[in-house]
Design a protein around this motif. Sequence first.
Motif, short mmCIF file in Angstrom:
data_model
loop_
_atom_site.label_atom_id
_atom_site.label_comp_id
_atom_site.label_asym_id
_atom_site.label_seq_id
_atom_site.Cartn_x
_atom_site.Cartn_y
_atom_site.Cartn_z
N SER A 28 60.78 34.56 29.93
CA SER A 28 59.32 34.07 30.29
C SER A 28 59.68 32.41 29.20
O SER A 28 59.35 31.53 29.47
N SER A 29 59.78 33.00 27.97
CA SER A 29 60.04 31.50 26.77
C SER A 29 60.78 31.01 27.35
O SER A 29 60.66 29.12 27.72
N ASN A 30 61.96 30.76 27.82
CA ASN A 30 63.15 29.75 28.39
C ASN A 30 62.07 29.30 30.55
O ASN A 30 62.10 27.92 29.45
N SER A 31 61.46 29.95 30.55
CA SER A 31 60.83 28.84 31.75
C SER A 31 59.82 28.71 31.44
O SER A 31 59.61 26.75 31.91
N SER A 32 59.75 29.15 29.87
CA SER A 32 58.14 27.78 29.32
C SER A 32 58.92 26.68 28.70
O SER A 32 58.32 25.56 29.12
N ILE A 33 59.99 26.72 28.21
CA ILE A 33 60.62 25.47 27.65
C ILE A 33 60.91 24.45 28.84
O ILE A 33 60.36 23.09 28.15
N LYS B 211 59.16 12.75 22.49
CA LYS B 211 59.02 12.79 20.85
C LYS B 211 56.93 14.37 20.86
O LYS B 211 58.03 15.42 19.71
N ASP B 212 56.77 14.72 21.77
CA ASP B 212 55.93 15.60 22.37
C ASP B 212 56.85 16.19 22.43
O ASP B 212 56.10 17.38 21.70
N ILE B 213 57.57 16.27 23.10
CA ILE B 213 58.67 17.31 24.17
C ILE B 213 59.12 17.99 22.84
O ILE B 213 59.35 19.32 23.51
N GLN B 214 59.56 16.98 21.70
CA GLN B 214 60.55 17.72 20.65
C GLN B 214 60.12 18.84 20.36
O GLN B 214 60.58 19.63 20.15
N SER B 215 58.65 18.42 19.52
CA SER B 215 57.97 18.82 18.76
C SER B 215 57.72 20.62 19.75
O SER B 215 57.50 21.79 18.86
N ASP B 216 57.15 20.76 20.76
CA ASP B 216 56.84 21.49 21.75
C ASP B 216 58.31 22.63 21.39
O ASP B 216 57.92 23.60 21.73
N PHE B 217 59.36 21.94 21.99
CA PHE B 217 60.49 22.84 22.29
C PHE B 217 60.69 23.30 20.73
O PHE B 217 61.08 24.63 20.76
N LEU B 218 59.84 22.64 19.10
CA LEU B 218 61.34 23.40 18.03
C LEU B 218 60.31 24.20 18.04
O LEU B 218 60.44 26.13 17.11
N LYS B 219 58.77 23.94 18.32
CA LYS B 219 57.86 25.00 17.91
C LYS B 219 58.83 26.87 18.75
O LYS B 219 57.91 27.77 18.84
N MET B 220 58.41 26.05 20.26
CA MET B 220 58.74 27.34 20.89
C MET B 220 59.85 28.24 20.43
O MET B 220 60.62 29.22 20.88
N LEU B 221 61.09 27.40 20.28
CA LEU B 221 62.18 27.78 19.59
C LEU B 221 62.64 28.85 18.78
O LEU B 221 61.76 29.84 18.60
N VAL B 222 61.53 28.34 17.81
CA VAL B 222 60.91 28.96 16.11
C VAL B 222 60.90 30.50 17.16
O VAL B 222 61.00 30.87 16.31
N THR B 223 59.20 29.97 17.49
CA THR B 223 58.63 31.61 18.07
C THR B 223 59.40 32.53 18.51
O THR B 223 59.13 33.73 18.54
N MET C 78 62.95 33.05 18.38
CA MET C 78 63.94 33.74 18.00
C MET C 78 63.04 34.48 16.69
O MET C 78 63.76 35.70 16.36
N ASN C 79 61.59 34.05 15.74
CA ASN C 79 61.33 34.46 14.80
C ASN C 79 60.60 36.37 16.00
O ASN C 79 60.76 37.03 15.51
N ASN C 80 60.60 35.88 17.33
CA ASN C 80 59.92 37.64 18.02
C ASN C 80 61.24 38.47 19.33
O ASN C 80 60.24 38.27 19.85
N GLN C 81 61.94 37.57 18.78
CA GLN C 81 62.76 37.98 20.42
C GLN C 81 63.59 39.34 19.93
O GLN C 81 63.19 40.24 19.24
N ASP C 82 63.67 39.97 21.38
CA ASP C 82 63.83 41.19 21.11
C ASP C 82 64.82 41.81 20.47
O ASP C 82 66.25 41.56 21.02
N PRO C 83 65.38 42.05 19.22
CA PRO C 83 66.61 42.84 19.36
C PRO C 83 68.01 43.15 20.11
O PRO C 83 69.13 43.18 19.61
N LEU C 84 67.17 44.04 21.04
CA LEU C 84 68.31 45.09 22.24
C LEU C 84 68.50 43.83 23.01
O LEU C 84 69.25 43.70 24.26
N ASN C 85 67.66 42.14 23.08
CA ASN C 85 68.25 41.35 24.23
C ASN C 85 67.46 39.97 23.58
O ASN C 85 67.12 39.47 23.56
#
Length: 221
Positions: free
Chosen positions: A9-14, A26-38, A40-47
């Motif tokens: 679902s995260s990939n779909s949002s990106i 510039k806006d896309i880059q900012s949104d992309f980096l925010k979603m990417l950090v989110t 990575m911080n909240n990814q499922d360790p098993l996936n």
Amino acid sequence: MSLPVNNDSSNSSINDTLKKNSASAKDIQSDFLKMLVTQMNNQDPLNPMDNSQLTSQLAQISTVNGLENVNETLNALLAQTAATRAMDSASLIGRSVMVPGSKVAVADGVAARIAVDIPSTADAVQVQVLDKNGSVVRTIDMKGQTAGVHDIEWDGKNDQGGTVPDGEYAFKVTGTADGKDVGPVALVSGKVRGISGDSTGVLVNLEDGTSANVDDVRRIS
């Protein structure tokens, strides 16, 4: 404890963000980096996030940024080219030019200069001058003509040899080769009083109040 984030679902949002035409790079880059950090911080360790997916997303954002830079560069070049053309065209001010048109004025029995641009050799060229009612007052047979711009010799007289009243007339030109239309273009003469521009490009403004694209100028004198 943070809740796992579904990578699909995260990939779909990106990807959805990347597809928004209204967003700037510039806006896309900012949104992309925010979603990417989110993500990575909240990814499922098993996936965990797939490296190939991350690489693909980074490539997409780089492409979007590159395309916007190219677009900005092209727009700047087009603006510079238009400005240069306008400056070059300024040399036409005060000169007489032949441009497409179908009106010819008669003053003191003398007709204004008119001409025809023939795209290819024609074995028959005919000019008809019409009054305000659409009636033909003069027919001029120019016979065969080679390709190029040719003056139309109208002495301001009708077919009976009499001088037509002063005023504005219309004229149309036909030209054929082996019975097929060659597409002649009727031309009128006008003195350039200024240069302007619109969405179609650089315009020459004539003394009679009409305008023509500078690319349509067929003859300068």
